[in-house]
Structure formats: structure tokens, C-alpha cells
Motif scaffolding. Sequence first.
Motif, short mmCIF file in Angstrom:
data_model
loop_
_atom_site.label_atom_id
_atom_site.label_comp_id
_atom_site.label_asym_id
_atom_site.label_seq_id
_atom_site.Cartn_x
_atom_site.Cartn_y
_atom_site.Cartn_z
N LEU A 6 61.54 43.84 37.87
CA LEU A 6 60.09 43.72 37.95
C LEU A 6 59.48 44.73 36.97
CD1 LEU A 6 59.70 43.88 41.84
CD2 LEU A 6 59.78 41.81 40.41
N HIS A 7 58.28 44.41 36.51
CA HIS A 7 57.59 45.34 35.63
C HIS A 7 56.34 45.91 36.28
CE1 HIS A 7 59.34 43.98 31.49
NE2 HIS A 7 60.21 44.59 32.25
N HIS A 8 56.10 47.20 36.06
CA HIS A 8 54.85 47.84 36.43
C HIS A 8 53.72 47.02 35.80
CE1 HIS A 8 51.91 50.98 37.10
NE2 HIS A 8 51.58 50.92 35.83
N PRO A 9 52.61 46.68 36.51
CA PRO A 9 52.19 47.18 37.82
C PRO A 9 52.50 46.24 39.00
CG PRO A 9 50.32 46.15 36.73
CD PRO A 9 51.54 45.93 35.85
N ASP A 10 53.66 45.64 39.05
CA ASP A 10 54.02 44.80 40.21
C ASP A 10 54.00 45.64 41.49
OD1 ASP A 10 55.66 43.40 42.21
OD2 ASP A 10 56.09 42.02 40.56
N PRO A 11 53.24 45.22 42.50
CA PRO A 11 53.12 46.06 43.72
C PRO A 11 54.44 46.27 44.47
CG PRO A 11 52.05 43.91 44.02
CD PRO A 11 52.42 44.01 42.56
N ARG A 12 55.42 45.38 44.26
CA ARG A 12 56.72 45.56 44.94
C ARG A 12 57.43 46.82 44.49
NH1 ARG A 12 58.89 39.65 43.68
NH2 ARG A 12 57.46 40.00 41.95
N LEU A 96 63.52 50.41 32.99
CA LEU A 96 63.51 48.96 32.77
C LEU A 96 62.26 48.31 33.37
CD1 LEU A 96 67.23 47.95 33.46
CD2 LEU A 96 66.10 48.20 31.25
N SER A 97 61.58 49.02 34.25
CA SER A 97 60.38 48.47 34.90
C SER A 97 59.08 48.94 34.26
CB SER A 97 60.37 48.84 36.38
OG SER A 97 61.43 48.21 37.04
N VAL A 98 59.20 49.74 33.21
CA VAL A 98 57.98 50.25 32.58
C VAL A 98 57.99 49.90 31.10
CG1 VAL A 98 56.53 52.27 32.18
CG2 VAL A 98 57.89 52.13 34.26
N ALA A 99 57.38 48.76 30.79
CA ALA A 99 57.27 48.29 29.41
C ALA A 99 55.80 48.09 29.10
CB ALA A 99 58.02 46.98 29.25
N SER A 100 55.50 48.04 27.82
CA SER A 100 54.13 47.76 27.41
C SER A 100 53.74 46.36 27.87
CB SER A 100 54.04 47.84 25.89
OG SER A 100 52.84 47.24 25.47
N CYS A 101 52.54 46.21 28.40
CA CYS A 101 52.18 44.86 28.84
C CYS A 101 51.78 44.00 27.65
CB CYS A 101 51.13 44.87 29.93
SG CYS A 101 49.50 45.16 29.35
N LYS A 102 51.66 44.65 26.49
CA LYS A 102 51.38 43.87 25.27
C LYS A 102 52.69 43.32 24.71
CE LYS A 102 47.62 47.03 24.29
NZ LYS A 102 47.47 48.41 23.85
N ASP A 103 53.79 44.00 25.03
CA ASP A 103 55.09 43.57 24.51
C ASP A 103 56.14 44.00 25.54
OD1 ASP A 103 57.52 43.26 23.33
OD2 ASP A 103 57.07 44.42 21.53
N SER A 104 56.61 43.05 26.35
CA SER A 104 57.48 43.41 27.47
C SER A 104 58.84 43.93 27.03
CB SER A 104 57.64 42.22 28.41
OG SER A 104 58.27 41.17 27.73
N GLY A 171 48.40 49.47 28.09
CA GLY A 171 47.36 48.45 27.99
C GLY A 171 46.65 48.18 29.29
N PHE A 172 46.93 48.95 30.32
CA PHE A 172 46.14 48.82 31.56
C PHE A 172 46.06 50.18 32.23
CE2 PHE A 172 50.41 46.98 32.15
CZ PHE A 172 50.98 47.96 32.91
N ASP A 173 45.10 50.30 33.12
CA ASP A 173 44.77 51.60 33.67
C ASP A 173 45.08 51.64 35.17
OD1 ASP A 173 43.82 54.05 34.18
OD2 ASP A 173 41.73 53.63 33.70
N THR A 174 46.33 51.51 35.51
CA THR A 174 46.67 51.47 36.93
C THR A 174 47.62 52.57 37.30
OG1 THR A 174 48.41 49.90 36.43
CG2 THR A 174 46.33 48.98 37.18
N VAL A 175 47.91 53.47 36.35
CA VAL A 175 48.88 54.53 36.62
C VAL A 175 48.30 55.55 37.60
CG1 VAL A 175 50.31 56.31 35.59
CG2 VAL A 175 49.81 54.24 34.33
#
Length: 175
Positions: A6-12, A96-104, A171-175
Motif C-alpha cells: 500500500l502507498h501513503h496516504p492509504d489509511p490502512r 516501499l509505502s512512501v512514494a511520490s504521488c506524482k510518480d509511484s 504532492g499532498f499535505d497529509t503528513v
Amino acid sequence: MVLAPLHHPDPRLREKAKPVAKITPEIKALAQDMLHSMYHYKGIGLAATQLGIPHRVVVMDLDVTQDMKPVSPKVYINPEIVSASIETSKMEEGCLSVASCKDSFKYITGIVTRPLHIRMRYLDLDGNVQEEEDRDMLARCMQHEIDHLDGILFIDRLEPEDRKRLIAELGFDTV
Ligand code: NI
């Protein structure tokens, strides 16, 4: 079976995983799937949380070859830190779960401060309690993976300046 992290920001990724009550054939199969997935996605460690499976299971292989051939696959069930050194180190981490959301495929990295050495306890796949002293790189990876089981990502532990830079990169502000 290979499962995609899964990739951040997946709530799981923020769920706290539950301890494994018994080493069943399903848990053994999960550990194998996790190892396959870790090598497939070119990681050196993986927590079950990253696959959306809320069990306290971690796999690791710090000796893996450059072309991702297994060397020393390790499985840790219910890993917990018993004690940690006062001495800390700063090191660059990725996940592995923290990639750019512009380029996974572009993984994000950042400097994290953690205790240099830890003493930890876990169950092996035969259900035996093991205790070990983890130093340097192993201690670092173990803390990163146990964080996953508690719903914590390395980006939560960054210095404020790095955090700002990474939020921009992600690319998103959820950290
Ligand atoms: Ni990670």
C-alpha cells in the motif's frame, strides 16, 4: 504470492496491527508471501501492515544481493523492543509505502534519528521466543518495521524542514 505494498496516504497504513496469537499454517503462508513481495518490490524489510494485513509480522533480508536474490530471509512474529540505547544515529530512510504521488516509482527518502542499538524480542516460526541484540543497520530497519506495525511511517519522524520539503515532493499535505 506477490502482494503490492500500500502507498501513503492509504489509511490502512495507519492501523495498529494485532499480535499473532498462534503460529498457524496461514501465518507461515503469510510470511512466505511477505518475503516474495519484499524481494519482488526490491525492499530489505516489510511489515504485514504494508500489505493491508493487520498482523504483527515483519520480514527482512539485509544481505540480499543487488539483483534481489535471497541471502538471509528472516521472519519476526510479534517483534517488540525491550530496550534501546541512549546513543542515536541519523540515517537516510526510504519505504516501499512512501512514494511520490506524482510518480509511484519514485520513492521518497529522508533523514531519521533513532537509537543506534536495540534489544528486541519476537517469536520465530516455530513459536519459540527469541531475544536478540540488533546493532546499526539491523536496529534501524527493525525500528522502522515495528513502527509500521504501530501505524507509524518514517515521514512522521522527520525534522520539520525535511518534512516540508517532502510534503511538497509527495504532492499532498497529509503528513
Ligand atoms: Ni517502510
